[in-house]
Design a protein around this motif. Structure first.
Motif, PDB file in Angstrom:
ATOM      1  N   GLY A 286       0.786  -1.227   0.000  1.00  0.00           N
ATOM      2  CA  GLY A 286       0.000   0.000   0.000  1.00  0.00           C
ATOM      3  C   GLY A 286       0.818   1.277   0.000  1.00  0.00           C
ATOM      4  N   LEU A 287       2.135   1.184   0.115  1.00  0.00           N
ATOM      5  CA  LEU A 287       2.979   2.384   0.145  1.00  0.00           C
ATOM      6  C   LEU A 287       3.142   3.035  -1.226  1.00  0.00           C
ATOM      7  N   GLY A 288       2.906   2.283  -2.281  1.00  0.00           N
ATOM      8  CA  GLY A 288       3.032   2.845  -3.618  1.00  0.00           C
ATOM      9  C   GLY A 288       4.457   2.945  -4.113  1.00  0.00           C
ATOM     10  N   ALA A 289       5.365   2.182  -3.537  1.00  0.00           N
ATOM     11  CA  ALA A 289       6.764   2.172  -3.973  1.00  0.00           C
ATOM     12  C   ALA A 289       7.156   0.721  -4.250  1.00  0.00           C
ATOM     13  N   SER A 290       8.069   0.547  -5.178  1.00  0.00           N
ATOM     14  CA  SER A 290       8.543  -0.803  -5.480  1.00  0.00           C
ATOM     15  C   SER A 290       9.440  -1.304  -4.353  1.00  0.00           C
ATOM     16  N   GLY A 291       9.631  -2.604  -4.319  1.00  0.00           N
ATOM     17  CA  GLY A 291      10.541  -3.185  -3.334  1.00  0.00           C
ATOM     18  C   GLY A 291      11.942  -2.615  -3.454  1.00  0.00           C
ATOM     19  N   ASP A 292      12.387  -2.393  -4.685  1.00  0.00           N
ATOM     20  CA  ASP A 292      13.723  -1.820  -4.894  1.00  0.00           C
ATOM     21  C   ASP A 292      13.800  -0.383  -4.386  1.00  0.00           C
ATOM     22  N   GLU A 293      12.730   0.392  -4.588  1.00  0.00           N
ATOM     23  CA  GLU A 293      12.716   1.775  -4.104  1.00  0.00           C
ATOM     24  C   GLU A 293      12.737   1.810  -2.576  1.00  0.00           C
ATOM     25  N   VAL A 294      11.960   0.942  -1.960  1.00  0.00           N
ATOM     26  CA  VAL A 294      11.931   0.882  -0.492  1.00  0.00           C
ATOM     27  C   VAL A 294      13.305   0.491   0.041  1.00  0.00           C
ATOM     28  N   LYS A 295      13.926  -0.502  -0.582  1.00  0.00           N
ATOM     29  CA  LYS A 295      15.245  -0.957  -0.137  1.00  0.00           C
ATOM     30  C   LYS A 295      16.295   0.148  -0.308  1.00  0.00           C
ATOM     31  N   ALA A 296      16.264   0.851  -1.427  1.00  0.00           N
ATOM     32  CA  ALA A 296      17.239   1.916  -1.678  1.00  0.00           C
ATOM     33  C   ALA A 296      17.080   3.050  -0.657  1.00  0.00           C
ATOM     34  N   LEU A 297      15.848   3.424  -0.371  1.00  0.00           N
ATOM     35  CA  LEU A 297      15.609   4.481   0.611  1.00  0.00           C
ATOM     36  C   LEU A 297      16.044   4.026   1.999  1.00  0.00           C
ATOM     37  N   ARG A 298      15.693   2.796   2.365  1.00  0.00           N
ATOM     38  CA  ARG A 298      16.098   2.256   3.675  1.00  0.00           C
ATOM     39  C   ARG A 298      17.610   2.245   3.808  1.00  0.00           C
ATOM     40  N   ASP A 299      18.297   1.810   2.759  1.00  0.00           N
ATOM     41  CA  ASP A 299      19.760   1.758   2.801  1.00  0.00           C
ATOM     42  C   ASP A 299      20.375   3.150   2.936  1.00  0.00           C
TER      43      ASP A 299
END
Length: 148
Positions: free
Chosen positions: A122-135
């Motif tokens: 439901g966040l509207g971001a891809s798994g890769d986008e979430v991982k990149a931001l988290r990193d």
């Protein structure tokens, strides 16, 4: 010489406010999941650590969560009252309190995983986008922790 950006005291130019407001909104996004699990956000974080490595000292848990024992102790007492964890003195060192998941606490992981996957979708971001931001945020946190 590298040009430095002009520093501004405008609210929208503050990194601290961007992080603070994003954290506030992220916690809000987690609220339905946490309500369904019967947890507070700090309790959820403690369980995440214990699901990775059970039977930790309060100190080790605090290091992972960036919390001191004065903050953790009441949180862990409430979790113990809920039947999620057990707190016991370490037989090898009575000064240490160890935290161990109960069966109820362990079983909550599967339910949390289902809710988490739904929430992330439901966040509207891809798994890769979430991982990149988290990193990127984790790297920045490490810089802050090292005083850089």
């Amino acid at each position: 010489m590298t040009d430095q950006p002009k520093l501004s005291l405008r609210l929208d130019d503050q990194l601290c406010f961007a992080l603070y407001s994003a954290s506030h909104l992220m916690t809000k996004a987690y609220r339905p999941m946490l309500t369904a699990l019967g947890l507070t956000y700090p309790q959820y974080l403690a369980l995440l650590v214990l699901w990775e490595a059970d039977d930790l000292t309060v100190g080790a848990l605090g290091e992972r969560l960036f919390l001191d024992s004065g903050t953790l102790t009441p949180l862990l007492k409430r979790m113990e009252a809920q039947g999620l964890v057990e707190r016991r003195r370490d037989p090898a060192d009575e000064r240490q309190v160890r935290i161990r998941l109960t069966e109820t606490g362990r079983a909550l992981e599967a339910e949390a995983r289902r809710h988490y996957e739904d929430m992330v979708c439901g966040l509207g971001a891809s798994g890769d986008e979430v991982k990149a931001l988290r990193d990127a945020v984790a790297a920045f946190r490490a810089q802050l922790a090292n005083g850089s």
